[in-house]
Scaffold this motif. Structure first.
Motif, PDB file in Angstrom:
ATOM      1  N   ASN A  65     -11.958   0.495  -2.041  1.00  0.00           N
ATOM      2  CA  ASN A  65     -11.892  -0.194  -0.752  1.00  0.00           C
ATOM      3  C   ASN A  65     -13.189  -0.959  -0.486  1.00  0.00           C
ATOM      4  OD1 ASN A  65      -9.357   0.871  -0.297  1.00  0.00           O
ATOM      5  ND2 ASN A  65     -10.144   2.660   0.777  1.00  0.00           N
ATOM      6  N   ASP A  85     -10.651   4.732  -1.630  1.00  0.00           N
ATOM      7  CA  ASP A  85      -9.790   3.869  -2.444  1.00  0.00           C
ATOM      8  C   ASP A  85      -8.389   3.788  -1.839  1.00  0.00           C
ATOM      9  OD1 ASP A  85      -8.339   6.197  -3.274  1.00  0.00           O
ATOM     10  OD2 ASP A  85      -9.899   6.575  -4.758  1.00  0.00           O
ATOM     11  N   THR A  86      -7.589   2.918  -2.413  1.00  0.00           N
ATOM     12  CA  THR A  86      -6.222   2.682  -1.955  1.00  0.00           C
ATOM     13  C   THR A  86      -5.292   2.672  -3.149  1.00  0.00           C
ATOM     14  OG1 THR A  86      -6.987   1.348  -0.078  1.00  0.00           O
ATOM     15  CG2 THR A  86      -4.683   1.096  -0.736  1.00  0.00           C
ATOM     16  N   ASP A 136      -4.650   2.169  -8.552  1.00  0.00           N
ATOM     17  CA  ASP A 136      -5.653   2.455  -7.523  1.00  0.00           C
ATOM     18  C   ASP A 136      -6.756   1.402  -7.562  1.00  0.00           C
ATOM     19  OD1 ASP A 136      -4.280   4.750  -6.812  1.00  0.00           O
ATOM     20  OD2 ASP A 136      -5.404   6.003  -8.228  1.00  0.00           O
ATOM     21  N   LYS A 172       0.846  -1.196   0.000  1.00  0.00           N
ATOM     22  CA  LYS A 172       0.000   0.000   0.000  1.00  0.00           C
ATOM     23  C   LYS A 172       0.876   1.238   0.000  1.00  0.00           C
ATOM     24  CE  LYS A 172      -3.830  -2.166   2.487  1.00  0.00           C
ATOM     25  NZ  LYS A 172      -4.683  -2.126   3.703  1.00  0.00           N
ATOM     26  N   GLN A 203      -3.650   5.414   1.378  1.00  0.00           N
ATOM     27  CA  GLN A 203      -5.026   4.952   1.556  1.00  0.00           C
ATOM     28  C   GLN A 203      -5.918   6.134   1.881  1.00  0.00           C
ATOM     29  OE1 GLN A 203      -5.463   1.697   4.273  1.00  0.00           O
ATOM     30  NE2 GLN A 203      -7.470   1.138   3.462  1.00  0.00           N
ATOM     31  N   ARG A 204      -7.000   6.248   1.124  1.00  0.00           N
ATOM     32  CA  ARG A 204      -7.966   7.319   1.334  1.00  0.00           C
ATOM     33  C   ARG A 204      -9.286   6.711   1.771  1.00  0.00           C
ATOM     34  NH1 ARG A 204      -4.575   8.644  -2.922  1.00  0.00           N
ATOM     35  NH2 ARG A 204      -5.797   7.321  -4.336  1.00  0.00           N
ATOM     36  N   VAL A 206      -7.137  -5.339   1.009  1.00  0.00           N
ATOM     37  CA  VAL A 206      -7.225  -3.907   0.759  1.00  0.00           C
ATOM     38  C   VAL A 206      -8.239  -3.211   1.635  1.00  0.00           C
ATOM     39  CG1 VAL A 206      -6.438  -4.109  -1.617  1.00  0.00           C
ATOM     40  CG2 VAL A 206      -8.874  -4.301  -1.109  1.00  0.00           C
ATOM     41  N   ASP A 207      -8.941  -3.946   2.474  1.00  0.00           N
ATOM     42  CA  ASP A 207      -9.980  -3.318   3.293  1.00  0.00           C
ATOM     43  C   ASP A 207      -9.503  -3.094   4.730  1.00  0.00           C
ATOM     44  OD1 ASP A 207      -9.807  -5.989   3.874  1.00  0.00           O
ATOM     45  OD2 ASP A 207     -11.967  -6.269   4.177  1.00  0.00           O
TER      46      ASP A 207
END
Length: 406
Positions: free
Chosen positions: A289, A196-197, A286, A189, A192-193, A404-405
């Motif tokens: 999430n 999205d990541t 990108d 990673k 991370q926003r 990714v979560d």
């Protein structure tokens, strides 16, 4: 043809089955032309592994040229022709020719296609082999004293050196210098926003073998999957049996395939990898999430030992059913005889995208004869080491996963 008939008649006579030296000297000249030309062709145009074999053939041609001069000089001073095995240089030249004259037949027998042109090309080696065996056997059976110590050493060592080199390149080297590479995959990673990541995929490839390699294809793919059920911690016996007997790597592991996120080529086709060379490729992308989702980075690689100049990749004709991309390339010939008799081996590389049934991209490499139009998967004998034993190849697939979560 007249020369062969006269020879056979003398064999049937049982007491004087020699060829007149006046006629046989043209066989010596043919040996000189064949061995010198093929040796020089392979040395200057292909080189590489066949350099020593090329020099051996040039040496055999030179010995037969010396024999031709010996016969010619004798005939210019003596009225009675001497049998071919009466000349030590003739025996040495013919005995040295036998192992090398067997190689074209070995190439054709081990090949896949046998057409009229191949048979026609083998006529001259067959005739030269016929005379070489006849002279050598005659010298062994009835004229043992004709061969001097010096010429005897030449007759023994020259073909032995050629056979040892042929065995080393064809059998030993192909088994002990296979493509050896280390691959490392990373999926990290970057930022991370809320929605999205941003991730970075990194692929590192290192040639840890002793041979220079050529990349036939190198493709990566990022696929999305749901995280499998976490209701139970331990695998039951049925799960263990399924995992160990159905898959080398359990790609599905109760997760649902969501789709292809990113795909690309991390090394260009045709690139050379020298021993010890390391290549590192990275890319950023990108993803959303989504809850309970993971990503899988898969890298597939197809390699072959570098033994000559590779031509350009061309689109497959025909394209295998279901393949998104397919390219083929003709493998460079390793010698003049392999160019004429070796069926034109080529590599066909096909890329299949992931599907609901197969959750990883598939990179399939087939080696087949250039004139073969059928399905390469139906013939298990169409492998590169059968069509051209100077070639060794390897395909491999690596993967790494990331949630990714979280």
């Amino acid at each position: 043809m007249t020369l062969i008939v006269r020879f056979l008649r003398r064999v049937q006579a049982g007491y004087n089955w020699s060829l007149e030296s006046r006629q046989f000297r043209w066989v010596l000249l043919a040996d000189f032309a064949v061995f010198t030309f093929t040796g020089a062709y392979d040395f200057f145009l292909t080189g590489g592994e066949l350099a020593f074999s090329s020099l051996i053939r040039i040496a055999i041609g030179t010995i037969n040229l010396v024999a031709w001069f010996d016969v010619r000089n004798y005939l210019s001073t003596m009225a009675t022709p001497l049998a071919p095995w009466g000349f030590p240089s003739v025996i040495a030249g013919q005995a040295s020719s036998i192992p090398m004259l067997l190689i074209p037949f070995w190439i054709e027998i081990s090949g896949y296609l046998h057409d009229f042109l191949d048979i026609a090309i083998l006529v001259l080696p067959a005739l030269l082999l016929f005379f070489a065996v006849a002279v050598s056997l005659s010298a062994i059976i009835g004229h043992k004293g004709s061969l001097t110590v010096t010429w005897g050493v030449v007759a023994a060592l020259v073909p032995l050196a050629g056979l040892l080199q042929f065995w080393y390149v064809t059998f030993y080297k192909t088994e002990h210098e296979r493509p050896r590479v280390n691959t490392t995959l990373e999926l990290d990673k970057v930022a991370q926003r809320s929605g999205d990541t941003q991730l970075r995929g990194t692929i590192t490839l290192e040639n840890v073998g002793t041979a220079e390699l050529v990349v036939l294809e190198a493709v990566y793919a990022v696929t999305g999957h749901t995280v499998g059920s976490t209701d139970h911690v331990f695998l039951d016996p049925a799960d263990v049996h399924h995992a160990l007997n159905e898959h080398r790597v359990t790609w599905d592991d109760e997760s649902e395939y969501k789709g292809l996120i990113k795909v690309g080529r991390y090394i260009r086709r045709g690139r050379h990898l020298t021993p010890g060379q390391k290549i590192r490729t990275s890319f950023v992308f990108d993803v959303r999430n989504y809850p309970r989702e993971k990503l899988r980075l898969t890298a597939s690689l197809s390699l072959i030992n570098n033994n000559g100049y590779f031509n350009k990749f061309k689109p497959c004709d025909p394209t295998p059913e279901g393949a998104y991309e397919c390219y083929q390339i003709k493998l460079p010939p390793q010698s003049l005889m392999r160019h004429l008799l070796g069926d034109g081996p080529m590599a066909r590389i096909s890329f299949f995208q992931p599907t609901e049934e197969v959750h990883v991209p598939l990179l399939v490499t087939n080696f087949l004869a250039l004139n073969w139009k059928g399905d390469p998967g139906k013939d298990p004998n169409q492998q590169v080491n059968v069509l051209d034993p100077f070639r060794t190849s390897r395909s491999l697939t690596s993967s790494v996963e990331l949630r990714v979560d979280r």
